[in-house]
Design an enzyme around this catalytic site. Structure first.
Site, short mmCIF file in Angstrom:
data_model
loop_
_atom_site.label_atom_id
_atom_site.label_comp_id
_atom_site.label_asym_id
_atom_site.label_seq_id
_atom_site.Cartn_x
_atom_site.Cartn_y
_atom_site.Cartn_z
N GLY A 181 -2.04 63.33 31.02
CA GLY A 181 -1.05 62.49 30.38
C GLY A 181 -0.69 63.01 29.01
O GLY A 181 -1.22 64.01 28.52
N LYS A 231 1.52 64.33 25.60
CA LYS A 231 2.54 65.28 25.20
C LYS A 231 1.92 66.62 24.83
O LYS A 231 0.90 67.00 25.34
CB LYS A 231 3.36 64.66 24.07
CG LYS A 231 4.09 63.39 24.50
CD LYS A 231 5.23 63.06 23.59
CE LYS A 231 6.05 61.90 24.14
NZ LYS A 231 7.34 61.77 23.44
N CYS A 249 1.51 65.90 19.84
CA CYS A 249 1.38 64.64 20.58
C CYS A 249 2.63 63.77 20.46
O CYS A 249 2.58 62.58 20.74
CB CYS A 249 0.15 63.86 20.13
SG CYS A 249 -1.38 64.79 20.31
#
Length: 275
Positions: A74, A76, A215
């Site tokens: 999951g 970024k 992120c």
């Protein structure tokens, strides 16, 4: 929980290529699902590499075309490299899996690790990982001579910190006395077994983060144990301490399935973001 096995894959000159480590994770994941190995935490360092979780957007990737490896966790985009302790706990959890509880346990272990070195860290609501909290906004130095009330990162949806120099660079968050991330966490759970894990900044060159939006967070930055302490700390210093607290927290956790109030669809792989 059963005893947690640690496997030190490689550090320094023996740092492990990301793709090689990813392949190793999949091997151990399959074996853990079949119960042919115990819960296992792979510990290592990577050569410099950017990895992007499923939610990464083009506006968060390097502008100069630096390669990025897209992965199945999951969250970024982030960076891994020398001076960063990476851990991949591959563990079987009761179903339905409580992903958030697993992330919180990893955070607990890393918060205790940082505290052992005298660095006080915390969680930030809505953002996984381990953070050094900054000063209240009113007490922070102005950016570019302007009041933080006009911080473009907070008000301009098109503002790009990658194009605006050191005043907004994630690596300089400590100088700006902002919240700054010490450790990122991003996981995936498939067939009830976890993959991926954490990255603890010990003494990396944090300017690597300035090429991306780490992120996907534009109003905070990154830090390291060495920066916060004002002295050199090495992976060798941190490794036994991290193992100690990972073992204490993960082996002694009282695991329970995620509470459910109604029947759900068949379980699919779940991810948690390094946000």
């Amino acid at each position: 929980m059963s005893e947690l096995r640690f496997v030190r894959l490689g550090f320094g000159e023996e740092a492990v290529d990301y793709q090689e480590a990813w392949h190793k994770q999949r091997e151990v994941h399959a074996a853990r699902f079949e119960d042919t190995v115990p819960d296992t935490c792979l510990l290592l360092e990577h050569p410099p590499v950017y990895t992007a979780g499923r939610r990464t957007t083009e506006s968060e990737r390097p502008l100069d075309g630096t390669p990025v490896i897209d992965v199945d966790r999951g969250g970024k985009i982030t960076w891994h490299g020398p001076g960063q302790l990476v851990g991949y706990p591959i563990m079987k959890l009761p179903r339905p899996v409580d992903v958030v509880a697993h992330v919180r346990r990893l955070e607990d272990a890393l918060i205790l690790t940082a505290a052992e070195f005298g660095v006080r860290t915390s969680r930030v609501e809505g953002r996984s990982g381990v953070w050094v909290l900054g000063d209240p906004v009113v007490d922070r130095p102005a950016l570019g001579g302007l009041s933080l009330d006009f911080d473009p990162r907070l008000h301009d949806e098109e503002f790009d910190p990658r194009l605006n120099g050191p005043e907004y660079a994630p690596s300089n968050a400590g100088q700006r006395r902002e919240d700054r991330k010490l450790a990122a966490i991003g996981i995936r759970v498939a067939k009830g077994v976890t993959m991926h894990g954490f990255a603890l900044n010990v003494n990396p060159d944090n300017t690597w983060f300035d090429r991306i939006v780490p992120c996907g967070i534009r109003d905070a930055g990154v830090t390291s144990l060495s920066y916060e302490l004002g002295r050199g700390v090495t992976i060798a210093d941190v490794l036994p301490v991290a193992e100690k607290y990972l073992r204490d927290v993960l082996e002694n956790a009282e695991l329970a399935p995620r509470p459910v109030g109604a029947p759900t669809a068949p379980e699919t792989p779940r991810t948690a973001a390094p946000a």
